[in-house]
Design a protein around this motif. Sequence first.
Motif, PDB file in Angstrom:
ATOM      1  N   ALA A 159      37.993  41.077  40.613  1.00 53.97           N
ATOM      2  CA  ALA A 159      37.253  42.298  40.919  1.00 53.97           C
ATOM      3  C   ALA A 159      37.350  42.701  42.379  1.00 53.97           C
ATOM      4  O   ALA A 159      37.016  43.834  42.734  1.00 53.97           O
ATOM      5  N   TRP A 160      37.808  41.797  43.247  1.00 53.98           N
ATOM      6  CA  TRP A 160      37.896  42.115  44.671  1.00 53.98           C
ATOM      7  C   TRP A 160      39.184  42.826  45.039  1.00 53.98           C
ATOM      8  O   TRP A 160      39.331  43.311  46.161  1.00 53.98           O
ATOM      9  N   GLU A 161      40.119  42.889  44.129  1.00 54.76           N
ATOM     10  CA  GLU A 161      41.394  43.554  44.411  1.00 54.76           C
ATOM     11  C   GLU A 161      41.219  45.058  44.251  1.00 54.76           C
ATOM     12  O   GLU A 161      40.924  45.551  43.170  1.00 54.76           O
ATOM     13  N   PHE A 162      41.391  45.794  45.343  1.00 57.00           N
ATOM     14  CA  PHE A 162      41.164  47.238  45.347  1.00 57.00           C
ATOM     15  C   PHE A 162      42.393  47.996  44.878  1.00 57.00           C
ATOM     16  O   PHE A 162      43.523  47.650  45.208  1.00 57.00           O
ATOM     17  N   SER A 163      42.152  49.054  44.088  1.00 60.72           N
ATOM     18  CA  SER A 163      43.206  49.993  43.703  1.00 60.72           C
ATOM     19  C   SER A 163      42.649  51.400  43.844  1.00 60.72           C
ATOM     20  O   SER A 163      41.533  51.673  43.401  1.00 60.72           O
ATOM     21  N   PRO A 164      43.409  52.312  44.454  1.00 58.95           N
ATOM     22  CA  PRO A 164      42.941  53.698  44.510  1.00 58.95           C
ATOM     23  C   PRO A 164      42.924  54.356  43.141  1.00 58.95           C
ATOM     24  O   PRO A 164      42.242  55.359  42.937  1.00 58.95           O
ATOM     25  N   GLU A 165      43.669  53.784  42.198  1.00 58.73           N
ATOM     26  CA  GLU A 165      43.643  54.271  40.823  1.00 58.73           C
ATOM     27  C   GLU A 165      42.319  53.878  40.173  1.00 58.73           C
ATOM     28  O   GLU A 165      41.660  52.918  40.591  1.00 58.73           O
ATOM     29  N   THR A 166      41.932  54.622  39.147  1.00 63.64           N
ATOM     30  CA  THR A 166      40.697  54.297  38.435  1.00 63.64           C
ATOM     31  C   THR A 166      40.971  54.061  36.963  1.00 63.64           C
ATOM     32  O   THR A 166      41.999  54.490  36.425  1.00 63.64           O
ATOM     33  N   ASP A 167      40.038  53.378  36.332  1.00 64.97           N
ATOM     34  CA  ASP A 167      40.145  53.108  34.903  1.00 64.97           C
ATOM     35  C   ASP A 167      39.962  54.401  34.115  1.00 64.97           C
ATOM     36  O   ASP A 167      39.422  55.393  34.607  1.00 64.97           O
ATOM     37  N   GLN A 168      40.423  54.373  32.876  1.00 66.31           N
ATOM     38  CA  GLN A 168      40.186  55.505  31.980  1.00 66.31           C
ATOM     39  C   GLN A 168      38.685  55.689  31.735  1.00 66.31           C
ATOM     40  O   GLN A 168      37.886  54.776  31.919  1.00 66.31           O
TER      41      GLN A 168
END
Length: 509
Positions: free
Chosen positions: A48-57
């Motif tokens: 959960a600590w890994e950041f992504s600028p993308e978001t879940d559906q």
Amino acid sequence: MDKSIQSGKIGTVAVIGAGLSGIASTAHLLRTGIDVTVFERANVAGGAWEFSPETDQDPPFPSTRPPAPDWDKPTADDLSSEKAPLRFSPPGPAYANMKGRNSEQTMRTSLGDWPEGKRAPLDHSEVAAYLQRIAKAHRVQDKIRFRTRVESVTKQGEQWRLQTAKLVTKSIGYALERETWLFDAVVVAAGRYGDPRVPDIPGLSAWKHAHANRILHSKQYRAPEPYQGKTVLIIGGFISAMEITNELVNNGAKVYESAKDTRVDFRGHSNHENAEKVAMAIEFTTVSSENGQSTVSPQTLHNDDPIPGKVVLQDGRVLEGIHYVIIATGYHTSFPFLGPLLERPSMALEDADERVIITSDGRTAHNLHEDIFYIPDPTLAFIGITHFASTFSMYDFQAQVLAAVFAERVALPPKAAMQAEQKRRKSRVLPGTFLNSIFILDDFVIHRMLHWVNEGMVARGFEPLQGPDRAWWEAFGTERKNARPLLKDLQDNFLSTYGTDWDKLVDLY
């Protein structure tokens, strides 16, 4: 001890998940000489600590119980090779400015310290880097099979049979490569941030349908800039709601904090003039801005336009001029790979028997001794279930206990004793709280577990577990006392389950 552990030495273990819980579990198991294989859906460790600028559906509106698994995702629906991994391993809840909540002394494991001079609050990128660093230092990284999803976990004779799917991207498209494995034991360390929970509030789904990009779950929140100068309704009264509220009001947004009145309520903690605590939303009405008629058709709004509708609160108040709604009501605790006998979303919480793990409430994990060992068969274990805890130190210590049991350095209590303790804990759960919560009493829980684990280990000729160091005990004692005003009744109730009280929590180290 359950005969499933007595009958033969555990030589191989599957660990599901490569976040904090999975990394700690694998590291401590490897130290005992047990062979471990880790399965991780993402292409990097960190959970959960890994950041992504993308978001879940978008999740379903509503979503009030754990959903059925869809093992065909990603499906052959013209997804590109870039988009398929996002469907296969959805981005987590980390947002751009997310930071750890605890001190650097308690937000660490026995597997590695923070760099000299590093002080809280710790940025998500620093935490992810810390987890990846200890994964490499303790040979965990070499054991991880990335982009591999566990779809089924079943007992086959004396072993556990796992079915997995690996996502393989190609120059054009992608493929799912499925495989079957056998292990002596399984550790579920898949985390609690999977499928979002969305309350069933009349009219909310119509708002979502009409204004999809204005209604989101907190898992999809990334940054405060889109909300500057806007009015935001946040539904939820726990930590994520509080943190997002703080970030929004400090960046020019007006926030209504709406939630049911519960025993633990973080609304109002921002102490900002632009944050207002209000009653629970009980209805969303949708009215077309053109003709005053109710509508559920998708509509395009200009950036500064509020949603054309009203929000009715439980106390009768009506809110208007809302630009965004953020659902911060948490997640379903769900492990769909466990199958229909152990995960039963149709079974009511109060109907849970002595075998089921997940029921319709989607918040409770049943039949786990110390929130770790599955009582009917302790060769199935969980790390990361304990809630309302200092996760880094707690999950790391639980992983040490797990490794000691799997390596036969200590025996679990008899099955009847574990069942009796489970019943006692359940009988003490207060309304509005959950079985697996320990209410920032980690030092008491660790102290109690150290007693029974070390008594058994010393009797078998092994060195006792050391537990956290003195710096942790001192720092955590301060955090526990700071939480006392909010959690007093819940802490007292939990402690009474074990025949003790707050005044006896002295010199635990």
